[in-house]
Write an enzyme that holds these catalytic residues in place. Structure first.
Site, short mmCIF file in Angstrom:
data_model
loop_
_atom_site.label_atom_id
_atom_site.label_comp_id
_atom_site.label_asym_id
_atom_site.label_seq_id
_atom_site.Cartn_x
_atom_site.Cartn_y
_atom_site.Cartn_z
N MET A 1 -12.40 4.28 -0.82
CA MET A 1 -13.04 4.33 0.51
C MET A 1 -13.90 5.92 0.39
O MET A 1 -13.11 6.85 1.06
CB MET A 1 -11.94 4.33 1.61
N MET B 1 -9.25 7.86 -0.35
CA MET B 1 -10.07 8.26 0.79
C MET B 1 -10.50 9.53 0.58
O MET B 1 -9.97 10.55 0.21
CB MET B 1 -9.17 8.20 2.06
N MET C 1 -10.99 -6.26 5.15
CA MET C 1 -10.71 -5.16 6.28
C MET C 1 -10.21 -5.86 7.44
O MET C 1 -10.87 -6.40 8.27
CB MET C 1 -11.35 -3.94 6.28
N ASP D 1 -6.32 -6.49 3.82
CA ASP D 1 -5.82 -5.26 3.92
C ASP D 1 -5.63 -4.72 5.64
O ASP D 1 -6.93 -4.49 6.20
CB ASP D 1 -6.67 -4.36 3.07
N GLY E 1 -2.81 -4.17 8.78
CA GLY E 1 -1.88 -4.74 9.84
C GLY E 1 -1.34 -6.12 9.40
O GLY E 1 -0.86 -6.90 10.52
N GLY F 1 1.37 -2.16 4.05
CA GLY F 1 1.90 -0.72 3.95
C GLY F 1 2.90 -0.64 5.01
O GLY F 1 4.28 -0.66 4.38
N SER F 2 2.76 -0.43 6.00
CA SER F 2 3.80 -0.27 6.96
C SER F 2 4.64 -1.15 7.18
O SER F 2 6.25 -0.82 7.17
CB SER F 2 3.38 0.16 8.46
N ASP G 1 -4.76 3.70 -2.24
CA ASP G 1 -5.81 3.86 -1.12
C ASP G 1 -6.49 5.17 -1.44
O ASP G 1 -5.69 6.18 -1.15
CB ASP G 1 -5.33 4.04 0.37
N SER H 1 0.80 -1.11 0.06
CA SER H 1 0.17 -0.10 0.02
C SER H 1 0.93 1.31 0.02
O SER H 1 1.73 1.36 0.93
CB SER H 1 -0.81 -0.02 1.24
N HIS I 1 -1.23 -1.06 -4.50
CA HIS I 1 -2.39 -0.85 -3.87
C HIS I 1 -2.42 0.54 -3.44
O HIS I 1 -1.73 1.16 -3.07
CB HIS I 1 -2.46 -1.75 -2.45
N HIS J 1 -8.38 0.85 -4.15
CA HIS J 1 -9.05 0.65 -3.09
C HIS J 1 -9.83 2.10 -2.93
O HIS J 1 -9.33 2.87 -2.27
CB HIS J 1 -8.38 0.33 -1.64
C1 DX5 Z 1 -6.06 1.21 5.48
C2 DX5 Z 1 -5.73 0.88 4.30
C3 DX5 Z 1 -4.68 0.16 3.97
C4 DX5 Z 1 -3.58 0.58 4.67
C5 DX5 Z 1 -2.75 -0.69 5.18
O1 DX5 Z 1 -7.39 2.04 5.12
O2 DX5 Z 1 -6.65 0.48 3.24
O3 DX5 Z 1 -4.33 -0.30 2.70
O4 DX5 Z 1 -2.46 1.62 4.08
O5 DX5 Z 1 -1.63 -0.20 5.96
P1 DX5 Z 1 -0.80 -1.23 7.07
O6 DX5 Z 1 -0.49 -2.30 6.45
O7 DX5 Z 1 -0.05 -0.37 7.81
O8 DX5 Z 1 -1.90 -1.45 7.94
ZN ZN Z 2 -6.32 -0.30 1.01
#
Ligand code: DX5
Ligand code: ZN
Length: 211
Positions: free
Chosen positions: A66, A35, A135, A173, A175, A195-196, A33, A6, A31, A64
């Site tokens: 949101m 928002m 999620m 998606d 954590g 992501g992280s 995101d 992500s 990926h 994705h």
């Molecule tokens: C949250 C996003 C994820 C997020 C995941 O709303 O949809 O894609 O970036 O990040 P990590 O892997 O750090 O939880």
């Molecule tokens: Zn996402």
């Protein structure tokens, strides 16, 4: 296991380099995101930035959404030809119609389920869906803790997909780390978003560890 980093956790000051780096490190999808500050309490990027991402990415985009007003955003992003567009079932009155609209652009369609949403809510859409995104955090931010109930949800969804004879992929998606990846694999998950976990270390090491 397919891996979709992500870019929410990337350094946006050098976004093109970051995209090149994750693609070179062997990711399967990029990926993205999106928002809108309404469906989730955060605001990210629109088609101007994503078109720049699309130009440098050598791997397909996984968008994705949101957002409120999914149809408007599908029309904005469809010209960028992502591999997938996924939207939240919690925000869509006519998901079947929207799936057909996404597919009419030659784009694969997916539905996203928030942590509280049961897989049974989309049982009669499975035959039309290329992907279901589960999620494992509340959408809106990177770097949150994994919500473990997604494991049972993935298992149930996998059984439902098999029962329908559908080819729908399951993506998870939020954590995702090397600590929960084996449980996700055993539950039948096909693709993980991270992501992280990816951006905080050497990208290739991180992607290889999840795969
Ligand atoms: C949250 C996003 C994820 C997020 C995941 O709303 O949809 O894609 O970036 O990040 P990590 O892997 O750090 O939880
Ligand atoms: Zn996402």
């Amino acid at each position: 296991m397919l891996v979709a980093p992500s870019i929410l956790s990337a350094d946006f000051g050098k976004l093109n380099d970051e995209i090149t780096a994750i693609c070179d490190a062997g990711c399967d999808l990029v990926h993205v995101d999106v928002m809108d500050g309404h469906f989730v309490p955060n605001l990210t990027i629109g088609p101007v930035v994503v078109s720049s991402v699309a130009k440098v990415a050598t791997k397909p985009l996984d968008v994705h959404l949101m957002v409120q007003n999914n149809t408007f955003f599908v029309e904005l992003f469809a010209p960028l030809k992502p591999e997938y567009i996924t939207f939240h079932i919690e925000e869509e009155k006519h998901p079947h119609r929207l799936i057909q609209k996404i597919k009419s652009y030659g784009i694969k369609a997916g539905i996203v389920l928030n942590p509280h949403t049961p897989p049974e809510s989309i049982e009669f859409l499975l035959g039309d869906l290329d992907m279901v995104l589960l999620m494992s955090v509340n959408p809106g931010f990177g770097g949150q803790s994994f919500i473990p109930t997604v494991i049972e949800k993935a298992r149930r969804l996998k059984a439902m997909i098999a029962e329908k004879g559908a080819a729908t992929l399951i993506e998870v998606d939020g954590g995702v780390t090397d600590q929960n990846i084996n449980l996700l694999k055993e539950a039948g998950v096909d693709i993980v978003v991270a992501g992280s976990y990816v951006f905080k270390q050497d990208y290739k090491t991180a992607i290889d560890s999840l795969r």
